[in-house]
Scaffold this motif. Structure first.
Motif, PDB file in Angstrom:
ATOM      1  N   ASN A  13      -9.321  -3.323   7.469  1.00  0.00           N
ATOM      2  CA  ASN A  13      -8.694  -3.829   6.243  1.00  0.00           C
ATOM      3  C   ASN A  13      -9.690  -3.848   5.089  1.00  0.00           C
ATOM      4  OD1 ASN A  13      -7.524  -5.642   8.721  1.00  0.00           O
ATOM      5  ND2 ASN A  13      -5.924  -4.935   7.332  1.00  0.00           N
ATOM      6  N   ASP A  19      -5.751  -1.850   1.416  1.00  0.00           N
ATOM      7  CA  ASP A  19      -4.695  -2.863   1.380  1.00  0.00           C
ATOM      8  C   ASP A  19      -5.065  -4.080   0.536  1.00  0.00           C
ATOM      9  OD1 ASP A  19      -6.625  -3.813   3.096  1.00  0.00           O
ATOM     10  OD2 ASP A  19      -5.237  -4.481   4.655  1.00  0.00           O
ATOM     11  N   TYR A  80       2.348 -10.125   4.596  1.00  0.00           N
ATOM     12  CA  TYR A  80       1.554  -8.903   4.735  1.00  0.00           C
ATOM     13  C   TYR A  80       2.359  -7.808   5.437  1.00  0.00           C
ATOM     14  CZ  TYR A  80      -2.283  -5.804   6.058  1.00  0.00           C
ATOM     15  OH  TYR A  80      -3.101  -4.713   6.233  1.00  0.00           O
ATOM     16  N   LEU A  84       3.281  -3.710   4.351  1.00  0.00           N
ATOM     17  CA  LEU A  84       2.289  -2.825   4.962  1.00  0.00           C
ATOM     18  C   LEU A  84       2.629  -1.344   4.814  1.00  0.00           C
ATOM     19  CD1 LEU A  84      -0.333  -2.561   6.554  1.00  0.00           C
ATOM     20  CD2 LEU A  84       0.995  -2.829   8.661  1.00  0.00           C
ATOM     21  N   CYS A  87       0.972   0.749   2.046  1.00  0.00           N
ATOM     22  CA  CYS A  87      -0.482   0.955   1.984  1.00  0.00           C
ATOM     23  C   CYS A  87      -0.870   2.352   2.459  1.00  0.00           C
ATOM     24  CB  CYS A  87      -1.203  -0.074   2.852  1.00  0.00           C
ATOM     25  SG  CYS A  87      -1.064  -1.764   2.251  1.00  0.00           S
TER      26      CYS A  87
END
Length: 220
Positions: A13, A19, A80, A84, A87
């Protein structure tokens, strides 16, 4: 590093996965759930740290105990997961991985059961000798212990490791096992904080790999 075969550990990450905007958005969902302030992307990069509970407590201006953090962590990850699919990988992620001549693995503090299929979806599984995420049900802690376990499973000595990540916690983890770190400015931490740490810093992942090659060669 007293080895002819250094090993590269990648963070996920904020490093290979771009992200940052999603993480800041999900973090603000947490803060607003308690009537707290929202943070900008730049504010997040200046203030974010692990354990994440300490970061939350600072922004919210109130103590965040284990039970409360567990609840807030669930709120964060629900938000999140929703975003996702938007991303993408860092622009030069593939080129950077291809530029490393030795073995590579991936260690994330995101949940293991979600990390592994996501890495596969991005077509990266074949690059890594091992992929590890967090096995606990609540995240937010420091990375050093996870890195120790990751290297033990690989059978890799920490002194033969370079870790590329985007946080001071990544560097602390590398030092804890006797390795080295290269820090990437494209992730969760303000570049000024990274440069002040004294570790090598790169603005692109390909430059980070070049620096990792330099530090691993210098220590052999």
């Amino acid at each position: 590093m007293d080895t002819a075969h250094p090993h590269l550990v990648w963070d996920w990450n904020g490093t290979l996965l771009n992200d940052l905007s999603l993480v800041v958005s999900a973090t603000n969902v947490v803060f607003t759930s308690l009537g707290g302030p929202t943070v900008t992307l730049d504010e997040h990069r200046v203030r974010f740290r692990r354990p994440v509970a300490e970061y939350y407590a600072e922004v919210l201006g109130q103590a965040v105990d284990d039970d409360e953090f567990g609840r807030l962590d669930r709120i964060f990850h629900e938000a999140y997961r929703t975003g996702l699919t938007t991303c993408e990988l860092a622009a030069d992620a593939h080129a950077a991985m291809a530029a490393w001549p030795g073995s590579q693995s991936l260690l994330s503090m995101w949940f293991h059961e979600e990390l592994v299929p996501t890495v596969h979806t991005y077509g990266l599984t074949g690059h890594f000798t091992r992929v590890d995420g967090l096995r606990a049900t609540v995240g937010g802690d420091r990375k050093a212990e996870s890195l120790t376990l990751h290297l033990a499973e690989l059978g890799v000595d920490g002194t033969s490791v370079v870790l590329i990540g985007d946080s001071i916690d990544d560097a602390d983890a590398a030092l804890a096992v006797g390795g080295r770190a290269v820090l990437y400015t494209g992730g969760f931490t303000d570049p000024g904080r990274l440069r002040a740490s004294g570790h090598p810093v790169a603005d692109t992942l390909t430059d980070a790999v070049a620096l990792a090659r330099e530090v691993s060669s210098a220590d052999r």
